[in-house]
Design a protein around this motif. Sequence first.
Motif, PDB file in Angstrom:
ATOM      1  N   GLU A  57       0.827  -1.207   0.000  1.00  0.00           N
ATOM      2  CA  GLU A  57       0.000   0.000   0.000  1.00  0.00           C
ATOM      3  C   GLU A  57       0.857   1.251   0.000  1.00  0.00           C
ATOM      4  OE1 GLU A  57      -3.573   2.111   2.619  1.00  0.00           O
ATOM      5  OE2 GLU A  57      -2.162   0.724   3.571  1.00  0.00           O
ATOM      6  N   LEU A  58       1.873   1.268   0.836  1.00  0.00           N
ATOM      7  CA  LEU A  58       2.730   2.449   0.936  1.00  0.00           C
ATOM      8  C   LEU A  58       3.571   2.628  -0.333  1.00  0.00           C
ATOM      9  CD1 LEU A  58       2.913   4.473   3.234  1.00  0.00           C
ATOM     10  CD2 LEU A  58       4.961   3.324   4.027  1.00  0.00           C
ATOM     11  N   LEU A  59       4.096   1.537  -0.869  1.00  0.00           N
ATOM     12  CA  LEU A  59       4.910   1.633  -2.076  1.00  0.00           C
ATOM     13  C   LEU A  59       4.076   2.067  -3.278  1.00  0.00           C
ATOM     14  CD1 LEU A  59       7.199  -1.526  -1.712  1.00  0.00           C
ATOM     15  CD2 LEU A  59       7.786   0.869  -1.270  1.00  0.00           C
ATOM     16  N   THR A  60       2.858   1.545  -3.387  1.00  0.00           N
ATOM     17  CA  THR A  60       1.978   1.950  -4.484  1.00  0.00           C
ATOM     18  C   THR A  60       1.634   3.431  -4.398  1.00  0.00           C
ATOM     19  OG1 THR A  60       1.024  -0.278  -4.582  1.00  0.00           O
ATOM     20  CG2 THR A  60      -0.225   1.500  -5.609  1.00  0.00           C
ATOM     21  N   ALA A  61       1.335   3.899  -3.180  1.00  0.00           N
ATOM     22  CA  ALA A  61       1.024   5.316  -2.986  1.00  0.00           C
ATOM     23  C   ALA A  61       2.245   6.189  -3.288  1.00  0.00           C
ATOM     24  CB  ALA A  61       0.542   5.551  -1.561  1.00  0.00           C
ATOM     25  N   ALA A  62       3.432   5.725  -2.895  1.00  0.00           N
ATOM     26  CA  ALA A  62       4.645   6.497  -3.160  1.00  0.00           C
ATOM     27  C   ALA A  62       4.912   6.591  -4.657  1.00  0.00           C
ATOM     28  CB  ALA A  62       5.834   5.852  -2.446  1.00  0.00           C
ATOM     29  N   TRP A  63       4.731   5.496  -5.375  1.00  0.00           N
ATOM     30  CA  TRP A  63       4.952   5.517  -6.826  1.00  0.00           C
ATOM     31  C   TRP A  63       3.934   6.418  -7.521  1.00  0.00           C
ATOM     32  CZ3 TRP A  63       7.955   5.446 -10.635  1.00  0.00           C
ATOM     33  CH2 TRP A  63       7.520   5.166 -11.932  1.00  0.00           C
ATOM     34  N   LEU A  64       2.684   6.377  -7.059  1.00  0.00           N
ATOM     35  CA  LEU A  64       1.658   7.243  -7.632  1.00  0.00           C
ATOM     36  C   LEU A  64       1.993   8.715  -7.393  1.00  0.00           C
ATOM     37  CD1 LEU A  64      -1.113   7.671  -8.974  1.00  0.00           C
ATOM     38  CD2 LEU A  64      -2.142   7.447  -6.693  1.00  0.00           C
ATOM     39  N   SER A  65       2.395   9.066  -6.183  1.00  0.00           N
ATOM     40  CA  SER A  65       2.756  10.454  -5.875  1.00  0.00           C
ATOM     41  C   SER A  65       3.952  10.903  -6.695  1.00  0.00           C
ATOM     42  CB  SER A  65       3.058  10.596  -4.377  1.00  0.00           C
ATOM     43  OG  SER A  65       1.904  10.406  -3.606  1.00  0.00           O
ATOM     44  N   LEU A  66       4.941  10.025  -6.843  1.00  0.00           N
ATOM     45  CA  LEU A  66       6.125  10.374  -7.625  1.00  0.00           C
ATOM     46  C   LEU A  66       5.765  10.595  -9.092  1.00  0.00           C
ATOM     47  CD1 LEU A  66       9.203  10.716  -7.623  1.00  0.00           C
ATOM     48  CD2 LEU A  66       9.407   8.259  -8.037  1.00  0.00           C
ATOM     49  N   LYS A  67       4.905   9.735  -9.628  1.00  0.00           N
ATOM     50  CA  LYS A  67       4.502   9.870 -11.028  1.00  0.00           C
ATOM     51  C   LYS A  67       3.714  11.157 -11.255  1.00  0.00           C
ATOM     52  CE  LYS A  67       1.811   6.622 -12.358  1.00  0.00           C
ATOM     53  NZ  LYS A  67       1.308   5.301 -12.815  1.00  0.00           N
ATOM     54  N   ILE A  68       2.782  11.459 -10.351  1.00  0.00           N
ATOM     55  CA  ILE A  68       1.993  12.686 -10.478  1.00  0.00           C
ATOM     56  C   ILE A  68       2.887  13.914 -10.332  1.00  0.00           C
ATOM     57  CG2 ILE A  68       0.188  14.070  -9.389  1.00  0.00           C
ATOM     58  CD1 ILE A  68      -1.244  11.491  -8.677  1.00  0.00           C
ATOM     59  N   ALA A  69       3.848  13.866  -9.410  1.00  0.00           N
ATOM     60  CA  ALA A  69       4.745  15.009  -9.205  1.00  0.00           C
ATOM     61  C   ALA A  69       5.606  15.266 -10.440  1.00  0.00           C
ATOM     62  CB  ALA A  69       5.628  14.769  -7.984  1.00  0.00           C
TER      63      ALA A  69
END
Length: 304
Positions: A57-69
């Motif tokens: 869950e945390l890794l998926t959220a981190a990858w999503l935030s990084l991609k959006i950023a």
Amino acid sequence: MIKPNRMLSASVLTIGFLFLYIPIISLVVYSFNESKLVTVWSGFSLKWYGVLMHDDELLTAAWLSLKIALMTASASVVLGTWAGFVLARMGRFRGFTFFTAMINAPLVIPEVIQGISLLLLFVTMQQMFGWPAGRGLLTIWIGHVMLCVSFVAIIVQSRVKELDRSLEEAALDLGATPLKVFLAITLPLIVQALVSGWLLSFTVSIDDVILSAFLSGPGWTTLPLVVFSRVRMGLNPEMNAIATMFITVVTIGVVAANRVMLARERRLTRDVQMAERNADPARPHVGRSASAQRGGEAGRRSTI
């Protein structure tokens, strides 16, 4: 003897830096804590980094935030550069006040208001046109770009106003098209502002909570939202671990970008000085002493 004013300035500066960086340093230190209690040191351990690597869950959220950023920063630089250039160079055209107000509005309107308005807009558009189909990556990205364009536009506007327009005018006189002048002369001169705007947009996007909360849907939870929901249940050293990883990545990126910009600035300064010497052979070289320059001038006068 150190002057009292200098001592006061140094003390205030030191206190300010300690206030800013002691919490960050303590977070990094406690990410290597073996205990589950983040405020009790029980020994050095890397187990929380191992736990983090298995937290989907945390890794998926981190990858999503990084991609959006990354997407937000890139789009904001393109749109913000255009907007800042218009504000700095196009003068007061019809609708200039309205255009300026729209660019600066996200800086003064609370994010809660922006989030509600965008949410209502997307819901209405979905009901009328069937787009966007739900809230997710696209809606979050649009909201973040809307917020970050203003920062880039202000930075680029201030940099463009400081440029020496004689360089661009000389290129136009030599037959270069306006697009060629912008790409070959203006863009390299404002590249530092673009990098600064990109980094600022990246930071604002990856750290945003309010807009992401309004514009995200099921399965599209960003890292700040996950961290915020978990912290409400109690502090966890796993949060320290992922924060340390982000701090490390961002620090490396900022240092690398700074070194590249400094090297580019030195190279540009050296090229300009070389061009000036080639254009005017009688011009004294940079770095010669004043006496040597005066001696050369006296020699030229005596020769004349």
